[in-house]
Write a protein that holds these residues in place. Sequence first.
Motif, PDB file in Angstrom:
ATOM      1  N   LYS A  19      74.926   5.125   7.181  1.00 22.96           N
ATOM      2  CA  LYS A  19      74.568   4.440   6.110  1.00 22.96           C
ATOM      3  C   LYS A  19      73.007   4.863   5.521  1.00 22.96           C
ATOM      4  N   ALA A  20      71.982   4.748   6.751  1.00 22.58           N
ATOM      5  CA  ALA A  20      70.811   5.147   6.223  1.00 22.58           C
ATOM      6  C   ALA A  20      70.642   6.666   5.555  1.00 22.58           C
ATOM      7  N   GLU A  35      71.878   6.273   2.149  1.00 26.73           N
ATOM      8  CA  GLU A  35      70.845   5.580   1.389  1.00 26.73           C
ATOM      9  C   GLU A  35      69.692   6.464   0.835  1.00 26.73           C
ATOM     10  N   LYS A  36      69.368   7.355   1.967  1.00 26.64           N
ATOM     11  CA  LYS A  36      68.168   8.375   1.734  1.00 26.64           C
ATOM     12  C   LYS A  36      68.641   9.271   0.659  1.00 26.64           C
ATOM     13  N   ASP A  90      73.371   4.895  11.345  1.00 29.22           N
ATOM     14  CA  ASP A  90      72.721   6.008  10.782  1.00 29.22           C
ATOM     15  C   ASP A  90      73.389   6.779   9.740  1.00 29.22           C
TER      16      ASP A  90
END
Length: 266
Positions: A183-184, A187-188, A181
Motif C-alpha cells: 500500500k505504501a 501511495e508513493k 509495504d
Amino acid sequence: MCAEASEALRVAQNKYNTLHDGKAAEAAKLTDKQVEDTKTVTVLATVMNAETPEPAACNVQGVDSLNKAKTRINENAAWYDTHTTDLTKAVEAVNKSHDAKTLQDARAALAEQVKAAQAKVKGSAGKVKDDTTRVQLQTLIDNASKTIDGTDAGTMGEQVKQLKDLMGKVDASVDAKSEADRKAAEEKARKEAEAQAAAQTQAPASQSYTPTYTAPQAPQYTAPQQTAPVQPAKPNTGSGPVSGGHGMTGPCDAACQAEAMKPIQR
C-alpha cells in the motif's frame, strides 16, 4: 475346607477377569507401530488367549469326590494367580514400550518443529510488522530445546502445538507488513504520478515567457565638426562676371559655381 478353597478360587478368578477385560484389553489395542519393542505386543496376545481351566465346585457326593474337587479348585486358583501375574507383566511391558515409543516420537516431533521454528525466525528477520511475534517464538524455541532432553512427552506435545501457533502468528505478521509495504508503494507511486502530471501541466506556461535582458547601450561620441577656414577673396581679374552682383567673392561649391556661370538675362 473345600468351601474355603472355592472362595479363594472365586477371588483369584475375579482378579484375573478384571485385569483381562480391563487394562489388558486396553493394552491389546496397541499395534506394532505404537510400541518401541514389537515383541511385547506378541507376548501380551499369547497370554491373553490362554485357555482358562474347566470350572470346579464343591457340590459333589462322597469324600473322595470332595477331595478331588478341592484339588481341582486349588489348581484352578493357582492357574488364575499365575496367569494374573503373567498378564500383569505383559500389560506393563506393552505400556512401557508404548510410553517409550510415544516419548521417542514426541522428541522427534518437537525437534523437527524446533528446527522449522528456527528457520522461521531467521527467515522472517526484518519482514514482520510486529517483531514481538519473532521474540516470543525464539523464547519458546529456547524452552523447547531444553524439554527435548526430558521425559515428559505430554509437555513436548504441547510445545509442538505452541510452536505451530506462534509460527502462524509470525506468518500473519509477515503478511501484514507485506500488505502495508504494498500500500505504501502504491501511495508513493500515486503521488509521484500526480507530481509528474502537475509538472507537465505547468511546463507550457513556463516555456511561453522567456525573460530577456537588454544591455544598456554605450554612449555614442560625436566628434565636433571642424569648419573649413574662410579663404580670402581673390582680386577680380576681369575674367568672371561682375555685373548684377552675381560675382562670388567667397568660396563657392559646385552648385553656386554653376549658378554663377549662368548668363545674365537683361
